[in-house]
Design an enzyme around this catalytic site. Structure first.
Site, PDB file in Angstrom:
ATOM      1  CG  ASP A   7      -1.821   1.275   1.489  1.00 28.51           C
ATOM      2  OD1 ASP A   7      -2.131   1.795   0.443  1.00 28.51           O
ATOM      3  OD2 ASP A   7      -2.108   1.649   2.495  1.00 28.51           O
ATOM      4  CD  GLU A   9      -3.038   8.367   0.201  1.00 21.47           C
ATOM      5  OE1 GLU A   9      -3.528   9.212   1.051  1.00 21.47           O
ATOM      6  OE2 GLU A   9      -3.921   7.947  -0.819  1.00 21.47           O
ATOM      7  CD  GLU A  15      -3.800   7.416   4.920  1.00 24.52           C
ATOM      8  OE1 GLU A  15      -4.449   7.593   3.862  1.00 24.52           O
ATOM      9  OE2 GLU A  15      -3.859   6.159   5.462  1.00 24.52           O
ATOM     10  NE  ARG A  46     -11.141  10.739   1.113  1.00 16.92           N
ATOM     11  CZ  ARG A  46     -10.126   9.663   0.821  1.00 16.92           C
ATOM     12  NH1 ARG A  46     -10.004   9.258  -0.338  1.00 16.92           N
ATOM     13  NH2 ARG A  46      -9.683   9.158   1.913  1.00 16.92           N
ATOM     14  CG  ASP A 152      -2.624   1.776   6.457  1.00 21.24           C
ATOM     15  OD1 ASP A 152      -2.694   1.654   5.178  1.00 21.24           O
ATOM     16  OD2 ASP A 152      -2.557   3.287   7.002  1.00 21.24           O
TER      17      ASP A 152
END
Length: 199
Positions: A7, A9, A15, A46, A152
């Site tokens: 991954d 971010e 992030e 968002r 994460d």
């Protein structure tokens, strides 16, 4: 042949949306895939907030230009890439990733694309493929690779669980509690040792 899938971010860089939330003073933009498992729902949320505040791609890119990789991330990535093939599989967007990839030494990244109007307004997004992280790992496996994955957030669990070895990195207490069978690490040294041990 092994291939490591990471991954982006929270694992290699901060992030982006949290950084943008702090830069703009809009706390609602702090929500990430650690908080909301449904990525489609999260991105629509968002985009609505961006429209409400009349913010577009340029403002986000200006914030991204100030973001550096997490301490030790480039060295971790360089050490792994010296041992095996590494692909970053991210739900971020090509329009966000470029400057960060430069700072990480241009690793390979698979990510998605934003739909942007001529005036810079973000109008939507195009996922490369549904459940892109899991789909990518399965595709790699279908052409003879064995995958080792680390991430994460909720959206990393599919690729972690589908791989021959998978690890959580700097995740939330809740995810660790919900998935006690997945080894969880806090330092790059420990994660690198675990990955190299699985190679």
């Amino acid at each position: 042949m092994d291939i490591v899938c990471l991954d982006l971010e929270g694992v290699l860089v901060p992030e982006i949306w949290i950084a943008f939330s702090e830069a703009t003073g809009i706390p609602e933009l702090k929500k990430t895939t650690r908080d909301e498992p449904d990525y489609d729902k999260l991105m629509k949320y968002r985009i609505d907030i961006l429209h409400e505040h009349k913010l577009g791609l340029k403002e986000i890119q200006d914030t991204i230009a100030t973001i550096d990789p997490l301490d030790g991330a480039k060295e971790f990535l360089d050490a792994l890439r010296a041992e095996t093939q590494v692909i970053i599989i991210s739900d971020t967007f090509t329009q966000f990733a470029g400057p960060l990839m430069k700072k990480l030494g241009y690793p390979t990244i698979f990510c998605n694309t934003l739909e942007v109007a001529d005036d810079g307004t973000i109008t939507g997004f195009k996922m490369r493929v549904e459940k892109s992280k899991l789909a990518t790992v399965k595709a790699l496996q279908s052409i003879g690779f064995e995958t080792i994955a680390s991430g994460d957030s909720f959206n990393d669990l599919g690729m972690i669980q589908a791989s021959k070895a998978g690890f959580l990195f700097r995740t939330t207490d809740q995810i660790k509690k919900d998935y006690p069978g997945i080894p969880a690490f806090e330092t790059y040294d420990d994660l690198r040792k675990a990955i190299e041990g699985a190679l």
